[in-house]
Design a protein around this motif. Structure first.
Motif, short mmCIF file in Angstrom:
data_model
loop_
_atom_site.label_atom_id
_atom_site.label_comp_id
_atom_site.label_asym_id
_atom_site.label_seq_id
_atom_site.Cartn_x
_atom_site.Cartn_y
_atom_site.Cartn_z
N LYS A 22 0.86 -1.18 0.00
CA LYS A 22 0.00 0.00 0.00
C LYS A 22 0.89 1.23 0.00
CE LYS A 22 -0.41 -0.83 4.95
NZ LYS A 22 -1.32 -1.25 6.02
N LEU A 23 0.35 2.33 -0.50
CA LEU A 23 1.15 3.55 -0.62
C LEU A 23 1.33 4.25 0.72
CD1 LEU A 23 2.62 5.54 -2.53
CD2 LEU A 23 0.44 6.75 -2.76
N LEU A 24 0.26 4.40 1.48
CA LEU A 24 0.30 5.10 2.76
C LEU A 24 0.06 4.14 3.91
CD1 LEU A 24 -1.79 8.32 1.90
CD2 LEU A 24 0.70 8.01 1.82
N ASP A 25 0.70 4.40 5.03
CA ASP A 25 0.55 3.59 6.23
C ASP A 25 -0.78 3.94 6.88
OD1 ASP A 25 0.66 2.34 8.70
OD2 ASP A 25 2.79 2.76 8.99
N ASP A 26 -1.75 3.02 6.83
CA ASP A 26 -3.08 3.34 7.32
C ASP A 26 -3.19 3.36 8.84
OD1 ASP A 26 -2.92 0.59 7.57
OD2 ASP A 26 -4.34 0.19 5.95
N ARG A 27 -2.09 3.06 9.55
CA ARG A 27 -2.11 3.29 11.01
C ARG A 27 -2.32 4.77 11.30
NH1 ARG A 27 3.16 2.30 13.61
NH2 ARG A 27 3.91 3.12 11.62
N TYR A 28 -1.81 5.62 10.41
CA TYR A 28 -1.87 7.06 10.64
C TYR A 28 -3.28 7.61 10.42
CZ TYR A 28 3.22 7.08 10.90
OH TYR A 28 4.52 6.86 11.29
N TYR A 29 -4.00 7.01 9.52
CA TYR A 29 -5.40 7.32 9.23
C TYR A 29 -5.60 8.74 8.68
CZ TYR A 29 -10.49 7.23 9.66
OH TYR A 29 -11.84 7.26 9.38
N LEU A 30 -5.16 9.75 9.44
CA LEU A 30 -5.38 11.14 9.07
C LEU A 30 -4.26 11.99 9.66
CD1 LEU A 30 -7.61 12.90 7.65
CD2 LEU A 30 -8.58 13.27 9.93
N TYR A 31 -3.66 12.83 8.85
CA TYR A 31 -2.57 13.74 9.24
C TYR A 31 -1.22 13.01 9.44
CZ TYR A 31 -6.41 16.99 10.04
OH TYR A 31 -7.53 17.76 9.89
N THR A 32 -0.18 13.68 8.99
CA THR A 32 1.23 13.27 9.05
C THR A 32 1.55 12.03 8.22
OG1 THR A 32 1.16 11.88 11.04
CG2 THR A 32 1.47 14.25 11.39
N GLU A 33 0.54 11.46 7.54
CA GLU A 33 0.84 10.32 6.66
C GLU A 33 1.69 10.78 5.48
OE1 GLU A 33 -1.92 12.70 5.53
OE2 GLU A 33 -2.83 11.24 6.88
N ASP A 34 1.62 12.08 5.16
CA ASP A 34 2.46 12.60 4.08
C ASP A 34 3.92 12.66 4.51
OD1 ASP A 34 1.85 14.52 5.96
OD2 ASP A 34 1.22 16.05 4.52
N THR A 35 4.15 13.05 5.77
CA THR A 35 5.52 13.05 6.29
C THR A 35 6.08 11.63 6.32
OG1 THR A 35 5.01 14.97 7.67
CG2 THR A 35 7.00 13.71 8.22
N GLU A 36 5.26 10.68 6.75
CA GLU A 36 5.71 9.28 6.78
C GLU A 36 6.03 8.79 5.38
OE1 GLU A 36 6.00 5.09 6.86
OE2 GLU A 36 4.45 6.17 5.75
N LEU A 37 5.23 9.19 4.39
CA LEU A 37 5.48 8.80 3.01
C LEU A 37 6.84 9.31 2.55
CD1 LEU A 37 4.63 7.70 0.21
CD2 LEU A 37 3.49 9.91 -0.19
N GLY A 38 7.14 10.57 2.84
CA GLY A 38 8.42 11.14 2.43
C GLY A 38 9.59 10.48 3.13
#
Length: 306
Positions: free
Chosen positions: A186-202
């Motif tokens: 998956k592209l984004l870590d769904d543990r984060y659900y909302l907010y800061t998932e973009d920082t985790e992606l980077g």
């Protein structure tokens, strides 16, 4: 420069959650993009029936290919984007563009992002957010993660390398998307659900050898107006409080983690006390539960998020 390049194919991924008016404005701005071929992938993230009807009526006025999906549960930003990534025809898409539904782009935003990507070789490219030009972004110790975020944007800068590109608007190459999907599914870590998932992606992309860049040659507009109501502010405090703990656990060495937690616990306790004294019980509760869930490792949707 970008007008001379072959028109690339971009899959723009957008989520709607009970804000059809903003979503329609967002999609309309994307549909007016020039020098690129855009297809919009739109997920209605468990909106109300009336909001969904209004959204569908508005989409009839958009002259751009739109793939519309509905979810019977709120998947959050991370889960919703992951849902749409699975739906994208990867054989045709050269790039994936993540965009918040309350943001708008200019006609040449996407073509300039593509041009900058082709010229620099960065695999994650973000435009400058004009809605954030006057705000300081030094709100927590990004520097511990090796993230560079200027406090104020300067017009003379062509851009800056940083792995914290605002997920409200970011272009990704198909190469980095495929690589992350191969590693994580998956592209984004769904543990984060909302907010800061973009920082985790980077940060995760950087760990795989892919660099990110914000270019001052492309702009978009995102005011973060969703912070206004008490309910939305409570959600923001909960998820950012919790998810920053996840980031520290995932990406900081043990010695640096200690420094982070000493600072972070103190800063959150100060915020908690301030909101308690102001009788903002909802926000104080959000901060407290964000801390508890962060350190307990409880991800996903918050129990108070309707």
């Amino acid at each position: 420069m970008t007008d001379q390049l072959p028109d690339p194919h971009i899959a723009a991924l957008i989520l709607n959650w009970r804000d059809s008016e903003a979503t329609i404005e967002c999609i309309q701005s994307v549909s007016e993009s020039v020098a690129v071929n855009v297809e919009i992938y739109l997920l209605d993230n468990q909106s109300t029936a009336s909001s969904r009807r209004k959204l569908l009526r508005g989409l009839e006025q958009v002259e751009c290919p739109i793939h519309f999906f509905e979810s019977d549960q709120n998947l959050g930003f991370a889960g919703g984007i992951n849902y749409l990534v699975e739906a994208v025809d990867s054989a045709n898409a050269d790039y994936i563009f993540l965009l918040n539904n309350d943001a708008t782009v200019y006609p040449r935003t996407l073509s300039r992002l593509v041009g900058e990507q082709r010229e620099t070789g960065y695999h994650l490219i973000g435009p400058v957010n004009e809605g954030a030009r006057s705000r300081s972004t030094r709100r927590w110790p990004y520097w511990l993660f090796g993230i560079r975020i200027p406090g104020l944007y300067k017009a003379e800068q062509n851009g800056w390398e940083t792995c914290n590109i605002d997920g409200a608007g970011v272009l990704l190459t198909q190469q980095v998307v495929k690589r992350i999907l191969e590693k994580c599914g998956k592209l984004l870590d769904d543990r984060y659900y909302l907010y800061t998932e973009d920082t985790e992606l980077g940060l995760y992309a950087r760990s795989l050898g892919y660099r990110s860049f914000i270019t001052n040659l492309a702009h978009y507009f995102h005011t973060r107006g969703q912070y206004g109501t008490l309910e939305r502010r409570s959600l923001t405090y909960y998820y950012t409080t919790r998810n920053r703990v996840f980031l520290a656990k995932d990406y900081l060495d043990s010695s640096v983690q200690l420094l982070f937690h000493l600072y972070y616990l103190l800063s959150r306790i100060v915020i908690l006390g301030r909101e308690f004294l102001k009788r903002n019980k909802a926000i104080a509760t959000a901060v407290w539960e964000g801390l508890k869930d962060g350190y307990a490792g409880r991800g996903g949707k918050w129990r108070h998020h309707e």
